[in-house]
Design an enzyme around this catalytic site. Structure first.
Site, PDB file in Angstrom:
ATOM      1  N   GLU A 190      -3.097  -0.049  -2.717  1.00 43.06           N
ATOM      2  CA  GLU A 190      -3.679  -0.982  -3.690  1.00 43.06           C
ATOM      3  C   GLU A 190      -4.456  -2.019  -2.917  1.00 43.06           C
ATOM      4  O   GLU A 190      -3.884  -2.715  -2.073  1.00 43.06           O
ATOM      5  CB  GLU A 190      -2.582  -1.795  -4.397  1.00 43.06           C
ATOM      6  CG  GLU A 190      -1.718  -1.141  -5.387  1.00 43.06           C
ATOM      7  CD  GLU A 190      -0.670  -2.165  -5.880  1.00 43.06           C
ATOM      8  OE1 GLU A 190      -0.995  -2.978  -6.752  1.00 43.06           O
ATOM      9  OE2 GLU A 190       0.459  -2.141  -5.373  1.00 43.06           O
TER      10      GLU A 190
ATOM     11  N   ASP B 183       1.550 -13.010  -9.941  1.00 43.95           N
ATOM     12  CA  ASP B 183       1.983 -12.969  -8.546  1.00 43.95           C
ATOM     13  C   ASP B 183       2.918 -14.108  -8.185  1.00 43.95           C
ATOM     14  O   ASP B 183       2.797 -15.220  -8.709  1.00 43.95           O
ATOM     15  CB  ASP B 183       0.754 -12.998  -7.626  1.00 43.95           C
ATOM     16  CG  ASP B 183       0.085 -11.634  -7.546  1.00 43.95           C
ATOM     17  OD1 ASP B 183       0.779 -10.672  -7.193  1.00 43.95           O
ATOM     18  OD2 ASP B 183      -1.119 -11.540  -7.862  1.00 43.95           O
TER      19      ASP B 183
END
Lengths: 420, 264
Positions: free
Chosen positions: B54, B65
């Site tokens: 990724e 995140d």
């Protein structure tokens, strides 16, 4: 007071959208939580007892309805329209913020959650949320940018006295937008027992709709009061716009009155051309984008990275604007202007001296916008300014904005007294 | 010139899964700690035998995140990582290495770029699909249709909070593989893999026949071993970044090898 009715259905192409703005863009883990909130809110707003319990609570606890005050001295100063002020500064905790917070608090009780979290910039929404949590017996965590904690310590003091945990956000620009991100991250973990009390008419659906619903109490009161006090509807209504909740609230009372022009005043900071401002709509610097869970006009660069914003008023210092207001702007129903820090400080001084009314720096933007236009209207016209909050409790920031030497001397002496 | 068309992502993964029980997907934030470091990380991933990577495009408001990646996003932006920088690195990596590459990021980049240009950029860089952390399936229909025309797969996220109806809805839009988030919350915190994760993975299996990746809190070789039989792809995010920061380039390579060893 009667329950607010839904806006005209033809403007709702898709649920949670206002024209092209709004929607819900969150990590998948929050999907069911937002669905639960939408269901709880839909259920509550269809229940007349819920709205009545909200109005009753705001009357007995927060001092509503807040009055509309005619300002004769200001009117004579400009020699044009008659100037009226809606006094949200007299609401408990000193700003319109309490309306949304107490309303969401009642919803939290309905949902049976035990803890609330909230972001705060200047600290007003944090104090209001901590107040509601104390009153309703909920655990409370407030996320506040490290930068803002340094600037607004009196509010931090009160939040802690009220029993809230205040968490410093050290990421990004360490201001309001980063506190919003921190709340979304907390919520992605804690949603089972926690409600996120978003402070403005932004964020994923249903927040813009729900916050506006609770803040619409301002507009409903104000329209009725104008008819009583001024004998007419205002020609123009002015409100400052950060996230946009006080503006969405007061405007909602006049949306169906085509004769009433609605004016949102954004933070012009040091001037829009300097790049140091928070004007998303006025001046055309904003671009449509998706961040913090919703689609609206943001201050961002060509590649979609959010920009630093600036204002003397921390409550207006934000990258996005309510999707409801972005849509009303696009449809031409709300006009947007910007007032610079310098104009705002001037308007603040004049209002304090002329009327003995002390607007918050945020609200002073609405005054500055109104003062610019008052003289060009006739004395048959009335204009209404939403004073979203009071300035006296933010004495440190207001004294700084007014650059008051006597105050600085006092702080130096006080500080010396604490030295060991 | 003859162009050999690669098989689609799901078939590519199935082919790899015929040789070993578990694949490994690793991650980096483009531009953090630096582009040179990124290249060294990618070389280490390739030599260790990582299957999928990724590449995260940095965004200023990365709401899904945790602290380590938030800092990585912000520092990468500070360092001036632009769209072009991102796609240049992706194209070089796709050209050089044998792992498959997918885009990871937030929807605003796609929205600002325009869906067509986004898909063209990914396809030209040799990428295979995309993970958008804040784009729900009900907003993605147009982008996903466009993407399939470019032979790109929308990789959707399933979470333990989703109802069976929602998992089915996600499955209808997904292709390539599905990213299963092992727990609530954001990236970067440890997950107790015994705590409801197998039952969650069973719910995902019921919803889709696509290969299932499992991420969020997968850190060690032991964690990877535990995923055998439960998932098709072990996904390593924050732990990889920490290994790079704490163990240096050689330590990072050893770390990746120890993870890959558990997939064979």
């Amino acid at each position: 007071m009667t329950m607010p009715t839904e806006r005209s259905p033809e403007t709702r192409e898709r649920e949670g959208y206002y024209g092209e703005f709004g929607g819900s863009f969150t990590p998948e883990v929050l999907h069911e939580t937002l669905a639960e909130l939408r269901a709880a809110f839909d259920d509550a707003r269809r229940d007349p007892a819920f709205w009545n319990s909200y109005v009753e609570m705001m009357a007995s606890y927060a001092g509503r309805p807040t009055p509309v005050t005619y300002c004769d001295n200001l009117t004579r100063t400009f020699g044009g329209a008659r100037i009226y002020v809606k006094r949200e500064d007299l609401n408990h905790t000193g700003a319109h913020k309490a309306n949304n917070v107490m309303g969401q608090g009642l919803l939290v009780k309905r949902m049976g959650k035990k803890r609330v979290i909230a972001e705060t910039g200047a600290g007003q929404h944090g104090v209001a949320t901590a107040t509601m949590a104390a009153r309703l017996g909920l655990a409370c965590t407030i996320y506040m940018g490290e930068e803002d904690i340094a600037r607004q310590h009196p509010n931090v003091f009160w939040m802690r006295q009220l029993g809230a945990e205040v968490v410093a956000v050290t990421e990004g620009t360490r201001t309001l937008k980063d506190a919003v991100n921190a709340c979304l991250r907390d919520w992605a973990e804690s949603m089972d027992d926690t409600h996120y009390v978003l402070g403005t008419a932004c964020g994923p659906h249903p927040f813009p709709q729900m916050v506006t619903y609770f803040q619409s109490i301002i507009g409903y009161e104000a329209r009725k009061q104008m008819l009583e006090v001024a004998g007419r509807l205002p020609r123009r209504v002015f409100a400052c716009v950060g996230g946009g909740s006080n503006a969405a609230g007061i405007f909602s009372g006049f949306l169906d009155d085509p004769s009433v022009e609605l004016v949102g005043v954004e933070a012009g900071g040091k001037g829009i051309d300097t790049g140091r401002h928070a004007a998303r709509l006025a001046g055309g610097k904003g671009r449509v984008g998706v961040a913090q869970g919703y689609k609206t006009v943001f201050l961002q660069n060509e590649e979609g990275l959010m920009q630093d914003t600036y204002s003397v008023a921390a409550g207006l210092d934000y990258i996005g604007v309510s999707p409801i207001l972005a849509d009303l702007h696009q449809k031409g129903r709300v006009r947007f202007e910007a007032a610079t820090d310098a104009e705002v400080v001037e308007a603040l001084r004049l209002t304090i001296r002329s009327e003995g009314i002390i607007p918050a720096l945020e609200s002073a933007h609405a005054f500055a916008g109104a003062f610019r236009e008052a003289a060009s209207l006739s004395s048959d016209d009335a204009i209404l300014i939403n004073q979203s909050g009071r300035g006296d409790k933010d004495i440190f920031t207001v004294a700084d904005a007014l650059d008051d030497d006597d105050w600085k001397d006092f702080i130096r002496r006080k500080s010396a007294g604490y030295e060991r | 010139m003859t162009i050999t068309r690669k098989p689609d992502l799901e078939s590519t993964l199935r082919r790899r899964l015929a040789d070993k029980p578990l694949l490994l997907m690793t991650h980096l934030v483009v531009g953090y700690p630096s582009l040179d470091d990124n290249w060294a990380m990618l070389e280490a991933m390739d030599s260790a035998g990582v299957d999928l990577v990724e590449l995260q495009m940095p965004f200023s408001e990365p709401i899904a995140d945790g602290p380590s990646f938030v800092k990585a996003n912000h520092d990468a932006i500070q360092a001036g990582t632009a769209w072009q920088t991102y796609f240049d690195l992706a194209a070089r990596a796709a050209e050089r290495f044998s792992f498959e590459i997918v885009f990871m990021g937030y929807y605003n980049a796609v929205f600002r770029m325009g869906a067509e240009r986004f898909c063209t950029n990914l396809a030209e860089a040799g990428m295979r699909g995309f993970i958008l952390a804040d784009l729900p399936p009900e907003e993605a229909a147009e982008l996903n249709a466009l993407a399939r025309g470019h032979r790109l797969d929308p990789i959707l996220i399933m979470t333990p909070t989703n109802s069976p109806e929602r998992l089915a809805e996600i499955a209808r839009q997904a292709s390539g593989f599905v990213y299963c988030a092992a727990r609530k919350g954001v990236t970067g915190r440890k997950t107790d893999l015994s705590d409801g994760v197998p039952a969650f993975m069973e719910r995902c299996r019921k919803a889709t026949s696509l290969p299932l990746g499992l991420g969020f809190g997968i850190r060690t070789a032991d964690d990877v071993r535990e995923l055998r039989g439960m998932a098709d792809i072990a996904i390593i995010g924050t732990a990889g970044l920490h290994a790079w920061q704490e163990r240096g380039a050689d330590g990072y390579r050893e770390y990746l090898k120890s993870l890959v060893a558990e997939t064979i």
